[in-house]
Design a protein around this motif. Sequence first.
Motif, PDB file in Angstrom:
ATOM      1  N   LEU A 317       0.836  -1.195   0.000  1.00 23.89           N
ATOM      2  CA  LEU A 317       0.000   0.000   0.000  1.00 23.89           C
ATOM      3  C   LEU A 317       0.870   1.245   0.000  1.00 23.89           C
ATOM      4  CD1 LEU A 317      -2.659   1.619   0.377  1.00 23.89           C
ATOM      5  CD2 LEU A 317      -2.365   1.298   2.851  1.00 23.89           C
ATOM      6  N   LEU A 318       0.576   2.178  -0.911  1.00 24.69           N
ATOM      7  CA  LEU A 318       1.145   3.524  -0.891  1.00 24.69           C
ATOM      8  C   LEU A 318       0.033   4.456  -0.419  1.00 24.69           C
ATOM      9  CD1 LEU A 318       3.319   2.101  -2.593  1.00 24.69           C
ATOM     10  CD2 LEU A 318       3.426   4.156  -4.030  1.00 24.69           C
ATOM     11  N   HIS A 386      -3.420   4.887  -3.078  1.00 29.84           N
ATOM     12  CA  HIS A 386      -4.538   5.735  -2.670  1.00 29.84           C
ATOM     13  C   HIS A 386      -4.320   7.124  -3.262  1.00 29.84           C
ATOM     14  CE1 HIS A 386      -7.546   6.471   0.887  1.00 29.84           C
ATOM     15  NE2 HIS A 386      -8.048   6.802  -0.290  1.00 29.84           N
ATOM     16  N   HIS A 387      -5.237   7.542  -4.123  1.00 36.04           N
ATOM     17  CA  HIS A 387      -5.166   8.816  -4.838  1.00 36.04           C
ATOM     18  C   HIS A 387      -3.891   8.896  -5.676  1.00 36.04           C
ATOM     19  CE1 HIS A 387      -8.558  11.646  -3.947  1.00 36.04           C
ATOM     20  NE2 HIS A 387      -8.925  10.542  -3.330  1.00 36.04           N
ATOM     21  N   LEU A 410      -7.349   3.638  -5.569  1.00 32.28           N
ATOM     22  CA  LEU A 410      -8.450   4.051  -4.712  1.00 32.28           C
ATOM     23  C   LEU A 410      -8.690   5.552  -4.835  1.00 32.28           C
ATOM     24  CD1 LEU A 410      -7.521   2.157  -1.405  1.00 32.28           C
ATOM     25  CD2 LEU A 410      -9.101   1.420  -3.179  1.00 32.28           C
ATOM     26  N   GLY A 411      -9.909   5.945  -5.124  1.00 28.67           N
ATOM     27  CA  GLY A 411     -10.255   7.355  -5.040  1.00 28.67           C
ATOM     28  C   GLY A 411     -10.659   7.995  -6.340  1.00 28.67           C
ATOM     29  N   ARG A 412     -11.398   9.070  -6.179  1.00 32.55           N
ATOM     30  CA  ARG A 412     -11.923   9.833  -7.302  1.00 32.55           C
ATOM     31  C   ARG A 412     -10.908  10.914  -7.666  1.00 32.55           C
ATOM     32  NH1 ARG A 412     -16.057  10.472  -5.023  1.00 32.55           N
ATOM     33  NH2 ARG A 412     -17.662   9.240  -6.050  1.00 32.55           N
ATOM     34  N   PHE A 413      -9.910  10.542  -8.437  1.00 29.80           N
ATOM     35  CA  PHE A 413      -8.888  11.503  -8.833  1.00 29.80           C
ATOM     36  C   PHE A 413      -8.414  11.176 -10.235  1.00 29.80           C
ATOM     37  CE2 PHE A 413      -5.889   8.186  -8.534  1.00 29.80           C
ATOM     38  CZ  PHE A 413      -4.764   8.615  -9.215  1.00 29.80           C
ATOM     39  N   THR A 414      -7.884  12.166 -10.899  1.00 31.21           N
ATOM     40  CA  THR A 414      -7.145  11.990 -12.150  1.00 31.21           C
ATOM     41  C   THR A 414      -6.062  13.046 -12.185  1.00 31.21           C
ATOM     42  OG1 THR A 414      -8.810  13.342 -13.265  1.00 31.21           O
ATOM     43  CG2 THR A 414      -9.013  10.967 -13.515  1.00 31.21           C
ATOM     44  N   ALA A 415      -5.238  13.025 -13.205  1.00 32.85           N
ATOM     45  CA  ALA A 415      -4.178  14.015 -13.311  1.00 32.85           C
ATOM     46  C   ALA A 415      -4.778  15.418 -13.393  1.00 32.85           C
ATOM     47  CB  ALA A 415      -3.322  13.740 -14.546  1.00 32.85           C
ATOM     48  N   TYR A 416      -4.081  16.385 -12.811  1.00 32.10           N
ATOM     49  CA  TYR A 416      -4.569  17.765 -12.805  1.00 32.10           C
ATOM     50  C   TYR A 416      -4.189  18.479 -14.106  1.00 32.10           C
ATOM     51  CZ  TYR A 416      -5.630  17.525  -7.800  1.00 32.10           C
ATOM     52  OH  TYR A 416      -6.162  17.216  -6.574  1.00 32.10           O
ATOM     53  N   VAL A 417      -4.723  17.982 -15.202  1.00 32.66           N
ATOM     54  CA  VAL A 417      -4.502  18.648 -16.483  1.00 32.66           C
ATOM     55  C   VAL A 417      -5.504  19.793 -16.598  1.00 32.66           C
ATOM     56  CG1 VAL A 417      -3.494  16.653 -17.607  1.00 32.66           C
ATOM     57  CG2 VAL A 417      -5.969  16.908 -17.587  1.00 32.66           C
ATOM     58  N   PHE A 501       3.604  18.804  -1.695  1.00 39.16           N
ATOM     59  CA  PHE A 501       3.743  19.463  -2.994  1.00 39.16           C
ATOM     60  C   PHE A 501       4.277  18.504  -4.059  1.00 39.16           C
ATOM     61  CE2 PHE A 501       3.606  23.174  -0.157  1.00 39.16           C
ATOM     62  CZ  PHE A 501       2.570  23.864  -0.778  1.00 39.16           C
ATOM     63  N   ASP A 502       5.062  17.517  -3.653  1.00 37.25           N
ATOM     64  CA  ASP A 502       5.455  16.462  -4.597  1.00 37.25           C
ATOM     65  C   ASP A 502       4.222  15.721  -5.106  1.00 37.25           C
ATOM     66  OD1 ASP A 502       8.135  16.794  -4.828  1.00 37.25           O
ATOM     67  OD2 ASP A 502       8.722  15.048  -3.650  1.00 37.25           O
ATOM     68  N   ASP A 503       3.266  15.492  -4.199  1.00 38.07           N
ATOM     69  CA  ASP A 503       2.034  14.820  -4.575  1.00 38.07           C
ATOM     70  C   ASP A 503       1.291  15.631  -5.646  1.00 38.07           C
ATOM     71  OD1 ASP A 503       0.236  12.486  -3.522  1.00 38.07           O
ATOM     72  OD2 ASP A 503      -1.135  14.174  -3.729  1.00 38.07           O
ATOM     73  N   LEU A 504       1.263  16.950  -5.481  1.00 33.87           N
ATOM     74  CA  LEU A 504       0.616  17.800  -6.481  1.00 33.87           C
ATOM     75  C   LEU A 504       1.394  17.786  -7.805  1.00 33.87           C
ATOM     76  CD1 LEU A 504      -0.375  20.916  -4.326  1.00 33.87           C
ATOM     77  CD2 LEU A 504      -1.796  18.985  -4.981  1.00 33.87           C
TER      78      LEU A 504
END
Length: 589
Positions: A317-318, A386-387, A410-417, A501-504
């Motif tokens: 798990l990450l 996760h995300h 896991l999670g409702r996310f995609t790349a922040y394009v 901020f690395d995550d972003l």
Amino acid sequence: MRHMPYADPVPVFLSGSSMTESIDRDFRILAESFRAASDVAAWDALVRAWCDKILDLQIPDARFEGGERLAEHYAELREMLSQLFRATSQAPIEHAVERTGSAAMVVDTAHRVVLLNASARTRFGVEQGQLVGESWLAPDDVDVWRQFVRHAARANSGRILLRVIVDGDRVGIAEVAAIHSPAHSHASFAVTVIDHPWSAEVEAMLERAFGLTGAELDICRLLMDGHSPRTMAAMRGVSERTVRVQLSAIFQKTNSASQVALVRLLALLAAHLAPSPNAKDLSWTDPSGRTKRMRRPDGRILSHNWIGAPDGKPAILLPWLAGGTLFPPVFEAELLRANICLHMLHRPGTGYSEHDPKIAPVDDHQAMVREFCAAEGLSGVLAIGHHAASIPLAELATQADCPLSAILCLGRFTAYVPERITKLHFMSGTLTWLAINAPWAVEVIGKLATRALEQNGPDWYLDRVFAALPGDLATARSAEGAAMLRNGVLFNFHQGTEAFFDDLRMRASDFTGSLAKLQRPFHWWIGDISPTPIAGQRPYFDATEEAQIASLNPRIRFDTICGASELFFYQQPEATAARIAELVERYSR
């Protein structure tokens, strides 16, 4: 709620924006930045000022008018921040621990440690986030504690003195006070050990100030040692009624309305009214005691821990940066029942894992997973992201020598394009844009955020990260989730904000190309509780986008987790663990 604009590739101002307006916005940014250095409550206003600046721009990077001037001023602010002292907490839970030099901890109604100081860690032998039950209480006072908890839940207030077990097996006395934080829907309880040295000087002061007799001084000393009227009577060879009469006389002479008030008075005198030492924030610790460290090939530390069956079928798990490494007992029980060992890798910059700013976050995460699998002899294992932690796993799954058998996202996310960044809450969108385009600003804003976190406590971060996720915010404020998620904040941020901020930054590039090239099964779980949509925008992640992603590769499969938003482990722990167990069984090699 305003939101981020589409980032047009041409660096021009929007129609109607003037140079004067731009300078005014720059001045506001600087004013809020310097104000936030001394008033952490100004941090939100600072992010809003940046958001308004970016709303005037349609640019792909930080080459905007005035950017150089802002960068120069931020360099000065960065130097100033390095000289500032740590902020003092004003949050109710943090204040309850920091205001005293004695051993102090906060527990919730589920008997989980929400926060503690270094002295409490040593004297009670517990860690933040640990389920401690009632083992810290003297057996005779357990029923009194339970009655107090029930009363405090109804009355929203209350204090009591209880005998507690400290230093392994010694009985001490502690003041317990109910805390009602506006961030939580339940009461917590501050437990402060009253344990100051008794001396001849204290007795002399009590005798001079209040005219206490020798017998009454002896009663005060025994009271401070944690004895009850019954044990005092046995030790002094008198009846319990005699001791209670002497206590009543002491109450009258010292003008103490109760035993609680008397002990407070005695504690103040014993400490010679000395001020509390400056409080210091605690580093994160793993209450399970399962954290291990290994050396990566470049010499950095990679820390990790596990949950479930120690010798069970492995999975990786990450974690999400809004979660952590503590999970509800029912989640671990289900993993144990299914004979699964879930290895949690601490992402660079979190836990005790060391960060290297020179390495791209996606590359660093991929290398971390490979190195862990090699060190542990793992091959063909399920990996859970996760995300944004799913992004490097997707990249890894495009490679023929990938050590993973399948990926669970896991999670409702995609790349922040750009077409998706407009759907973000203004704070997420602003910080994402700055993380990508203005790292010089992010460094300062991150330091200011750290100060705000120190003063306001983990709830400050949780309130902001879940601002558009009411289901998750309710979980973070619940009696069941608060202590675990607060531990997660310490886990993720005790080294600083760089991991955030690395995550972003990992979301800055569209990873749909990797999804199209997947060589491993890719399961994507979405909760059925949706975020609050931004006015005028489609939902951040809707059925249309889900279908577009699924069409990229037949290996991609979406599933819905009912009754969950983004915090699957805390909202549907048993169902989540059971479905993970199914995937581990399916893809084990």
